[in-house]
Structures are given as structure tokens and as C-alpha cells.
Design a protein around this motif. Structure first.
Motif, mmCIF file in Angstrom:
data_model
loop_
_atom_site.group_PDB
_atom_site.id
_atom_site.type_symbol
_atom_site.label_atom_id
_atom_site.label_comp_id
_atom_site.label_asym_id
_atom_site.label_seq_id
_atom_site.Cartn_x
_atom_site.Cartn_y
_atom_site.Cartn_z
ATOM 1 N N UNK A 30 44.984 30.802 43.878
ATOM 2 C CA UNK A 30 43.336 31.006 43.816
ATOM 3 C C UNK A 30 42.821 31.083 42.581
ATOM 4 N N UNK A 31 43.577 31.322 41.610
ATOM 5 C CA UNK A 31 43.284 31.480 40.292
ATOM 6 C C UNK A 31 42.549 32.808 39.794
ATOM 7 N N UNK A 32 42.158 32.933 38.493
ATOM 8 C CA UNK A 32 41.634 34.089 38.128
ATOM 9 C C UNK A 32 39.956 34.025 38.164
ATOM 10 N N UNK A 33 39.158 35.192 38.044
ATOM 11 C CA UNK A 33 37.846 35.168 38.381
ATOM 12 C C UNK A 33 37.185 34.502 37.176
ATOM 13 N N UNK A 34 35.810 34.410 37.267
ATOM 14 C CA UNK A 34 34.801 33.794 36.387
ATOM 15 C C UNK A 34 34.305 34.742 35.316
ATOM 16 N N UNK A 35 34.059 35.828 35.763
ATOM 17 C CA UNK A 35 33.312 36.996 34.876
ATOM 18 C C UNK A 35 33.801 38.293 35.466
ATOM 19 N N UNK A 36 33.010 39.414 34.761
ATOM 20 C CA UNK A 36 33.561 40.639 35.005
ATOM 21 C C UNK A 36 32.295 41.225 35.833
ATOM 22 N N UNK A 37 32.521 42.264 36.736
ATOM 23 C CA UNK A 37 31.666 42.917 37.588
ATOM 24 C C UNK A 37 30.649 43.589 36.827
ATOM 25 N N UNK A 38 31.049 44.265 35.875
ATOM 26 C CA UNK A 38 30.298 45.276 35.058
ATOM 27 C C UNK A 38 30.940 45.814 33.806
ATOM 28 N N UNK A 39 30.233 46.188 32.898
ATOM 29 C CA UNK A 39 30.750 46.965 31.808
ATOM 30 C C UNK A 39 31.673 48.139 32.131
ATOM 31 N N UNK A 40 32.825 48.243 31.800
ATOM 32 C CA UNK A 40 33.856 49.243 32.046
ATOM 33 C C UNK A 40 33.701 50.308 31.007
ATOM 34 N N UNK A 41 34.034 51.577 31.588
ATOM 35 C CA UNK A 41 34.025 52.631 30.701
ATOM 36 C C UNK A 41 35.368 52.862 30.425
ATOM 37 N N UNK A 42 36.466 52.481 31.201
ATOM 38 C CA UNK A 42 37.820 52.509 30.973
ATOM 39 C C UNK A 42 38.612 51.170 31.084
ATOM 40 N N UNK A 43 39.475 50.709 30.370
ATOM 41 C CA UNK A 43 40.262 49.815 30.394
ATOM 42 C C UNK A 43 41.229 49.984 31.441
ATOM 43 N N UNK A 44 41.463 48.662 32.411
ATOM 44 C CA UNK A 44 42.774 48.945 33.070
ATOM 45 C C UNK A 44 43.978 48.985 32.445
ATOM 46 N N UNK A 45 44.896 49.755 32.919
ATOM 47 C CA UNK A 45 46.077 50.428 32.381
ATOM 48 C C UNK A 45 47.255 49.385 32.993
ATOM 49 N N UNK A 46 48.069 48.934 32.102
ATOM 50 C CA UNK A 46 49.168 48.416 32.548
ATOM 51 C C UNK A 46 50.381 49.448 32.599
ATOM 52 N N UNK A 47 51.073 49.431 33.784
ATOM 53 C CA UNK A 47 52.074 50.360 34.088
ATOM 54 C C UNK A 47 53.254 49.448 34.546
ATOM 55 N N UNK A 48 54.606 50.164 34.879
ATOM 56 C CA UNK A 48 55.882 49.493 35.121
ATOM 57 C C UNK A 48 56.357 50.541 36.458
ATOM 58 N N UNK A 49 56.863 49.671 37.096
ATOM 59 C CA UNK A 49 57.570 50.492 38.320
ATOM 60 C C UNK A 49 58.825 50.215 38.441
ATOM 61 N N UNK A 50 59.732 51.471 38.860
ATOM 62 C CA UNK A 50 61.150 51.067 38.923
ATOM 63 C C UNK A 50 61.463 50.646 40.514
ATOM 64 N N UNK A 51 61.615 49.269 40.530
ATOM 65 C CA UNK A 51 61.678 48.645 41.964
ATOM 66 C C UNK A 51 63.153 48.477 42.382
ATOM 67 N N UNK A 52 63.394 48.268 43.700
ATOM 68 C CA UNK A 52 64.810 47.912 44.146
ATOM 69 C C UNK A 52 64.807 46.450 44.318
ATOM 70 N N UNK A 53 66.013 45.882 43.914
ATOM 71 C CA UNK A 53 66.250 44.434 43.983
ATOM 72 C C UNK A 53 66.485 44.102 45.635
ATOM 73 N N UNK A 54 67.266 44.720 46.177
ATOM 74 C CA UNK A 54 67.719 44.042 47.543
ATOM 75 C C UNK A 54 67.258 45.357 48.566
ATOM 76 N N UNK A 55 66.406 45.382 49.324
ATOM 77 C CA UNK A 55 65.995 46.434 50.190
ATOM 78 C C UNK A 55 66.720 46.716 51.433
#
Length: 488
Positions: A30-55
Motif C-alpha cells: 500500500x505504500x506510505x502516506x502522502x502528507x501528515x494529519x497535523x502539526x505534532x507536538x511530539x515526534x514518534x519514538x522508535x523503540x525495540x522489543x525483545x521478540x521470540x524467534x520460534x513461538x
């Protein structure tokens, strides 16, 4: 392409490239969006999650880092949690500031999280894309990733356990959105499944049937011109002079006369040229950045007799699409494509090897053309795609193997008879993928919205003043659905 009060699963794939940087049309992203919804007060944070390889064996393997983004921009205490599920491409923070789900988040005071799909983008569990590693790339493992992620996030962000998670998804993650609610209803309160194919099918011949119907929405003359153009292309291939004309007019990277006896090369040539129309139809006027050419644009060319014969007009469409993707020539050589797809190096901007593996191991979804009287001739039958599975991954991935794994997928998820509640299935009439989706249902537990005149995941993008009334109405119905299930 999943982010609402319970679990919002959204597919957010970017442009996908091969090893040479050439853009590949996957007929699904579907691709990325074309424009932003509104001016943000906070930037989205990138985080990392410790995930399981084989559930299925959680203690055997070390954990790996799965990327996710989080935004509290619209969150207020008591609000739900929206989870946007990544699909077959790199997750982008753009979706944290744009798209219909952000408007819903503002409406319902939701905390927004997007989770990247295993083996795509930066979320690489094994460090390479070998066939041995890709055994852990399945939709079932991806759904288990979601479940484990939500169970941990509930402790972190929902200590009282009262917040509802909603899943939204588009395209393949549209399927994941529905399946996540089906398999983990205790974690996911509801889902919006946009353009999600529920029926796995090896020979997806209906894809180009819908493409033809969509071109006919412009005029029957366009369909006639396209059919004649491919018939003339067949005639040109039979003669040396015609072959040289194809080289020049279609800007081929390699002369076709050297491939005239190579059925795989010729199949690739026809499939690439047909893909020009498929890509335009699938993303027709969907308010996304890759929706720059429309059905009107290509049909305007195909019915314009001043541009020459039908095959000359076909070449003009091809030239137009090459320019659009900034490619100098049309690369159709089969062996070259296979060599690129055998590259097992992880690159967060490349995803075709991974997605092709998923089609070979679970879904099929091969968009075929198998009869001479069809719009695009009979040059790329299902065997052409199965051959790719065998050449890229394993000789065992033959027709019998594909039928078995696709049958298993349909049995496991229920295909077009899902056992779900609190899932809304949304499709557009122009989108070829609706042929494998749930577009109507007598069961009140599986409500549907079928939008006449819209393409792939159109409801997920930013609203526009140019949206047709049916699309505006559909977005309101989705909001009403969310509001109702949040009350339950």
C-alpha cells in the motif's frame, strides 16, 4: 496494508527495490502516506522489543530485536490502544502522523503503536535471508509476535488491563488484522481489515479479470485497444523486424531476439508490460504518493489513434511508466531476476525475496494470464511463477507443494468463512484484490463495506477534498464501527 482501540493492524510498506535499485511492482503493497494529519507536538519514538524467534519453541533460541514506533500525541487517560501492524516492507514513522487511523486516534484519544513485521525493514531475526532462516517467516509466527508483543505492552502501558486494543490492516496486514482477532480474541478486541485477501489461491487468475473490468470503467474502447495491442505484440515477436521494433519502442535493456526461444524471458516481458496496467489500476486515485498515474491516463493513451497503432500506444504507456519510475530501460531477463532474488543479504529497503518466499510457502497469489483470448494473452501462466519458487528457494516447491501449503493456509484461517466477531472487512471495487476478500456477508458478526469506485486500501489514506462520496461515507462507517465496539 490496525490501529484502534483494540489493535489496529495496518500495512505500511514502502517502495520495494531489487538488488540493482529497480522498483518492483508487487501488486500488493500500500505504500506510505502522502502528507501528515497535523502539526505534532511530539515526534514518534522508535523503540525495540525483545521478540521470540520460534513461538512453538520459545526457550530454544535467543531473542531478537523487533522495531516499533509509539506516539502519545492523541492519547488521553482512558483511551484505547491502536496497533498498526507492519507488512511486507519497512515500517515508516510517516504512518504515525498520517492516514485515516490518526484521525480515529484523535477522535478516540488513542495511544498509537506500529510494529514492524519480522524479516522486513530493520526487524531481522537471523541476520540473513537464507532459506533456512526464512522457515521462521510465516503469518502464524507473525501473529504470535503480535500476541507476545501485546501481552508485554499490556504490562507496560495498561497495568489495570482495561484498555482495548484494535487492529487495522491493509493488504496482507489486512488479512493479519482479521486473523489476529480470530486467533487471539482475548488480546485483540476488534479489527479493521482493509483490502485483505482471505482466500489463498495459487492461480489468482481473477486479478487481471478485475483489471480488465476496471479499465472498462473508463470505456470498452480502452479494453479493446489493450487487447489488440497485445495481439500485435505477439505478431511482432514472430519476425526479426518486429523484434527490433519491440527493442526500440519498448526500451528493452536486452534485445528480445536473443530471448525469442526462452519462454521464461518472454513470459517475464509480457508480465512486466501487463504490470503497467495492473499497478495503475490497483492504486487508482487512492491519494497515496505512488498514485501518480490513473486509469484515465493510460486509457487516454490507449484510445488515442493519433499516437499510432494499438501496439505503438502500448509502447507509449510503457515509456510513460518507465519515466515515472525513473528507469532507463525495461529489464525483463528471467535469469537476472532470479539471481537478484537469491541474494540473502539483509537490507531494510528490500523485501521481494521475503515476500516471494511467503507466497511460495503459504499464499500463492500468482496473478496469471493463461488464455490467448484474455486481455494480456496467455504468456504468464501459473507454472511461470511456480518455476520461480523452485529456482529461488527449492526444487521441492513445485505445483503439488504449492497446492498443499495453500490448502493448509485456507484450512487454518477459514478462508472466506472466517470465524470472527468485531472485524470489519473493507474493499474497493477497482482493487483487484477484492476478488479474494470478503465483500459481502449475511452474517452480522462479519460486517463488510464494499466501496464502489475505489482502489487498494483507499480508505486508509488521508481524506482529501477530491475523495468520492462513497469513500467519505465509508470512512464514517468505519469510525461508527469503532465507536460501537469500544462500547462493548
Amino acid at each position: 496494508m490496525r490501529c484502534l482501540a483494540f489493535v489496529l493492524l495496518v500495512y505500511l510498506s514502502l517502495n520495494v527495490e531489487d538488488a540493482h535499485g529497480k522498483k518492483l511492482f508487487s501488486k500488493g503493497f500500500i505504500g506510505g502516506p502522502n502528507k501528515v494529519f497535523a502539526h505534532l507536538q511530539q515526534e514518534p519514538q522508535v523503540e525495540w522489543f525483545q521478540q521470540i524467534l520460534d513461538h512453538s519453541n520459545a526457550t530454544k533460541y535467543p531473542k531478537w530485536k523487533q522495531r516499533y514506533y509509539i506516539s502519545t500525541e492523541h492519547y488521553k487517560p482512558g483511551g484505547p490502544i491502536f496497533l498498526m501492524i507492519g507488512g511486507e516492507g519497512k515500517e515508516t514513522p510517516k504512518w504515525m502522523t498520517s492516514g485515516a487511523w490518526i484521525h480515529y486516534a484523535a477522535k478516540f484519544n488513542a495511544l498509537c503503536i506500529s510494529l514492524e513485521h519480522r524479516f522486513y525493514g530493520a526487524s531481522q531475526p537471523t541476520g540473513n535471508l537464507s532459506t533456512d532462516s526464512l522457515q521462521y517467516l510465516t503469518s502464524e509466527q507473525a501473529l504470535a509476535d503480535l500476541a507476545y508483543f501485546i501481552s508485554v505492552m499490556k504490562v507496560k502501558y495498561d497495568e489495570e488491563g482495561s484498555k482495548k486494543w484494535i487492529a487495522f490492516g491493509g493488504s496482507y496486514p489486512g488479512s493479519l488484522a482479521a486473523w489476529a482477532r480470530e486467533k487471539y480474541p482475548e488480546l485483540i478486541h476488534g479489527s479493521i481489515s482493509s483490502s485483505g485477501p482471505l482466500l489463498a489461491e495459487v492461480d489468482f487468475k481473477e486479478y487481471f479479470e478485475v483489471v480488465q473490468q476496471s479499465l472498462a470503467s473508463y470505456s470498452e474502447d480502452c479494453v479493446v485497444a489493450v487487447r489488440r495491442s497485445f495481439s500485435q505484440l505477439e505478431i511482432l515477436l514472430r519476425h526479426m523486424i518486429g523484434q527490433r521494433e519491440i527493442n526500440e519502442k519498448f526500451q528493452l535493456c536486452d534485445p528480445v531476439e536473443k530471448s525469442i526461444d526462452n519462454k521464461l524471458d518472454i513470459a517475464s516481458l509480457f508480465e512486466n508490460i501487463a504490470g503497467n496496467f495492473a499497478g495503475v489500476v490497483q492504486y487508482n486515485k487512492d491519494n497515496s504518493p505512488h498514485s501518480t498515474k490513473t486509469i484515465d491516463d493510460v486509457c487516454d493513451v490507449m484510445v488515442n489513434e493519433t499516437l499510432g497503432t494499438p501496439v505503438q500506444r502500448l509502447a507509449e504507456v510503457n515509456r510513460m511508466m518507465l519515466n515515472e519510475s525513473k528507469e532507463k530501460c525495461l529489464d525483463y531477463k528471467y535469469d537476472k531476476m532470479i539471481e537478484d532474488m537469491k541474494n540473502i543479504t539483509c537490507d531494510e529497503d528490500k523485501a521481494m525475496r521475503q515476500w516471494t518466499y511467503q507466497t511460495c510457502n503459504e499464499f500463492g497469489f500468482y496473478q496469471t494470464s493463461t488464455q490467448t483470448d484474455l486481455l494480456f494473452s496467455d504468456r504468464f501462466p501459473v507454472d511461470f511463477f511456480i518455476r520461480q519458487c523452485m529456482d529461488i528457494f527449492s526444487e521441492k516447491m513445485d505445483s503439488q507443494y504449492l497446492q498443499a501449503v495453500v490448502g493448509k493456509t485456507n484450512t487454518f484461517y477459514g478462508a472466506l468463512n472466517p470465524n470472527t466477531t468485531n472485524v470489519l472487512y473493507v474493499h474497493g471495487s477497482i482493487d483487484p484484490w477484492h476478488a479474494l476478500g470478503l465483500i459481502s456477508s449475511p452474517n452480522p458478526n462479519t460486517p463488510t463495506i464494499f466501496i464502489e469506485g475505489t482502489a487498494h486500501c483507499a480508505n486508509m489514506y488521508e481524506p482529501s477534498k477530491n475523495d468520492i462520496p462513497a469513500l467519505t461515507e465509508a470512512r464514517q462507517k468505519i469510525q461508527d464501527f469503532i465507536e460501537n465496539i469500544l462500547k462493548t
